[in-house]
Write a protein that holds these residues in place. Structure first.
Motif, PDB file in Angstrom:
ATOM      1  N   ALA A  27      -0.037  -9.136   3.740  1.00 45.61           N
ATOM      2  CA  ALA A  27      -0.003  -7.960   4.622  1.00 45.61           C
ATOM      3  C   ALA A  27      -1.215  -8.009   5.568  1.00 45.61           C
ATOM      4  CB  ALA A  27      -0.023  -6.678   3.792  1.00 45.61           C
ATOM      5  N   VAL A 167      -1.713  -0.071   3.586  1.00 42.01           N
ATOM      6  CA  VAL A 167      -0.657  -0.783   2.858  1.00 42.01           C
ATOM      7  C   VAL A 167      -1.060  -0.802   1.394  1.00 42.01           C
ATOM      8  CG1 VAL A 167       0.592  -2.959   2.540  1.00 42.01           C
ATOM      9  CG2 VAL A 167      -0.136  -2.271   4.839  1.00 42.01           C
ATOM     10  N   PHE A 374       2.298   2.320   3.828  1.00 41.82           N
ATOM     11  CA  PHE A 374       3.286   1.258   3.640  1.00 41.82           C
ATOM     12  C   PHE A 374       3.114   0.665   2.235  1.00 41.82           C
ATOM     13  CE2 PHE A 374       2.666   1.976   8.040  1.00 41.82           C
ATOM     14  CZ  PHE A 374       3.852   1.645   8.683  1.00 41.82           C
ATOM     15  N   ALA A 401       5.424  -5.387   5.636  1.00 42.28           N
ATOM     16  CA  ALA A 401       4.672  -4.122   5.631  1.00 42.28           C
ATOM     17  C   ALA A 401       3.421  -4.236   6.512  1.00 42.28           C
ATOM     18  CB  ALA A 401       4.275  -3.765   4.197  1.00 42.28           C
ATOM     19  N   ALA A 405       2.713  -1.919   9.626  1.00 42.35           N
ATOM     20  CA  ALA A 405       1.534  -1.038   9.558  1.00 42.35           C
ATOM     21  C   ALA A 405       0.678  -1.219  10.809  1.00 42.35           C
ATOM     22  CB  ALA A 405       0.723  -1.357   8.309  1.00 42.35           C
TER      23      ALA A 405
END
Ligand code: FAD
Length: 410
Positions: A27, A167, A374, A401, A405
């Motif tokens: 992420a 996240v 997220f 994600a 984000a």
């Protein structure tokens, strides 16, 4: 970590990633690539501890089977679209770009060429650092779901971080000493986030073995068998007898069905075909041949090719009378009823089923109830067998994600 052009600081960043496992790190990579200032917060003293443990088993990164078969391994249809965003070949290319070439094993499982996770993690963290991602360890997220005011407990006391989006990549509840302990569930439920209970997945099952079987055979492999749960699909594979019951790839693959069976009625029965290459009638005929003075063990060896653990299991799981009746013995060999009383605790499992329900997340994996929050990785409610599917989905959902984000605006 060192400063860089896009470096975030802990007090202010665009995207705060909480959890430094593969989902969180991916992420971070995706959010950073989308231009965000990113900081990763990890409660342990170093990130990726479960990822490192996975390396002890060779680090099965992904799987090289045809994509339709790959998709079918995930229990949630929505996961299939997400893994397509970062499919197996993309994962291999990503590892190669880190200087870690991959190899395909005979079972089509994909591993780093050196079968280790430490070199990959080391290179990945170094690249993230160069890209400007800040990493803060010993930062335990305290449970709030407001990106503008994220509270962490650190050795130096409480720390508040202000971000545009966050996240959560906090993992499941297996191997809690490596960091992911499932404690986030309480915080999520308190905030009205829909969560399916966390359950052990890809784990052993409990079988009340006799003292004899436990002491003589625990640790022994049970090769070339087929097993199934009442009404389920028979699967071929291997298992291992343990002190507590059974484990291994075949048991893990049957995990969801075993859990469902146990939920319906406990104990439940796992049927095992100990001689998949023999038809039952042929076995019955062979076992009906006069055995003379030979023991049952040598008769079974000679007529059915069974020995050792498989013979011990017949003694363990069949009534004594069935052992002297060729037809009943043949039926027992082809469908040996093994009593399963439960699954092993989630702390021992390879992965966790359950988690944040996908219907609680929008297209970008943002909580519908909490704008800017997220979620990714194993903490989402999906399940898959071992074979590289777990990491594949963690990496893919992390990437998804992180990207969303980074582009999220209030
Ligand atoms: C023995 C073993 C072998 C495995 N082998 C494989 C394999 O070969 N192939 C495969 O595909 N999968 C394998 N897996 C599964 C795979 O490792 C996991 O599915 C994967 O690591 C999950 O990634 P994640 O990022 O979602 O969660 P995790 O890797 O669990 O990372 C979550 C992170 O969040 C941190 N965290 C948790 N709570 C907080 C908090 N409050 N504040 C801050 N940080 C927090 C944790 O410390 C942790 O670092 C294996 C698992 C085990 C146990």
């Amino acid at each position: 970590m060192g400063a860089d052009k896009a470096r975030a600081d802990a007090e202010g960043c665009d995207v705060a990633i909480i959890g430094g496992g593969p989902a969180g790190l991916m992420a971070a990579e995706a959010a950073c690539a989308a231009g965000a200032r990113v900081a990763v917060f990890e409660r342990m003293a170093s990130p990726g501890r479960k990822f490192l443990l996975a390396g002890k088993g060779g680090l099965n990164l992904t799987h090289a089977e045809a994509l339709d078969r790959f998709h079918a391994r995930f229990d949630q249809t929505r996961l299939r679209a997400l893994v397509d965003d970062f499919p197996p070949q993309a994962i291999r290319d990503w590892a190669a770009a880190l200087g870690i070439p991959t190899v395909t094993g005979s079972s089509m499982r994909v591993f780093p060429q050196d079968y280790k996770s430490a070199p990959l993690l080391r290179r990945w963290l170094a690249r993230l650092k160069r890209q400007g991602v800040a990493l803060y360890v010993r930062h335990r997220w305290c449970g709030g779901l407001n990106p503008a005011q994220i509270e962490f407990a650190t050795p130096a006391g409480q720390r508040i971080v202000h971000a545009r989006a966050m996240v959560l990549a906090l993992g499941g509840a297996s191997w809690p000493r490596l960091g992911s302990d499932g404690a986030w569930v309480t915080a999520a439920l308190a905030e009205g986030v829909p969560v399916a209970p966390l359950l052990a997945s890809n784990c052993g099952v409990e079988v009340p073995w006799s003292e004899f079987l436990r002491t003589r055979h625990a640790g022994a492999p049970l090769k070339s068998i087929v097993a199934w749960v009442e009404g389920g699909t028979p699967r071929k594979g291997e298992g291992v007898v343990t002190e507590h019951g059974l484990e291994g790839g075949l048991v893990y693959a049957l995990g969801a069905e075993l859990r469902a069976g146990l939920a319906r009625c406990s104990p439940t029965v796992l049927y095992v075909d100990l001689a998949p290459d023999f038809a039952q009638e042929r076995l019955a005929e062979a076992l009906a041949r006069p055995r003379g003075k030979r023991s049952l063990a040598s008769h079974l060896k000679r007529q059915a090719g069974l020995a050792g653990l498989k013979v011990a299991l017949l003694h363990e799981c069949l009534p004594r009378e069935a052992l002297s009746d060729p037809a009943r013995l043949a039926a027992g060999i082809k469908a040996l009823p093994v009593t399963v009383t439960g699954t092993r605790p989630v702390a021992e499992a390879i992965s966790t089923a359950g988690g944040i329900r996908l219907e609680g997340l929008d297209e970008g994996l943002m909580l519908k109830t909490h704008p800017g929050v997220f979620c990714a990785g194993e903490m989402l409610d999906w399940d898959a067998p071992t074979g590289g599917y777990l990491l594949s989905a963690c990496l893919a959902t992390g990437r998804w994600a992180g990207r969303h984000a980074a582009s999220w605006r209030t």
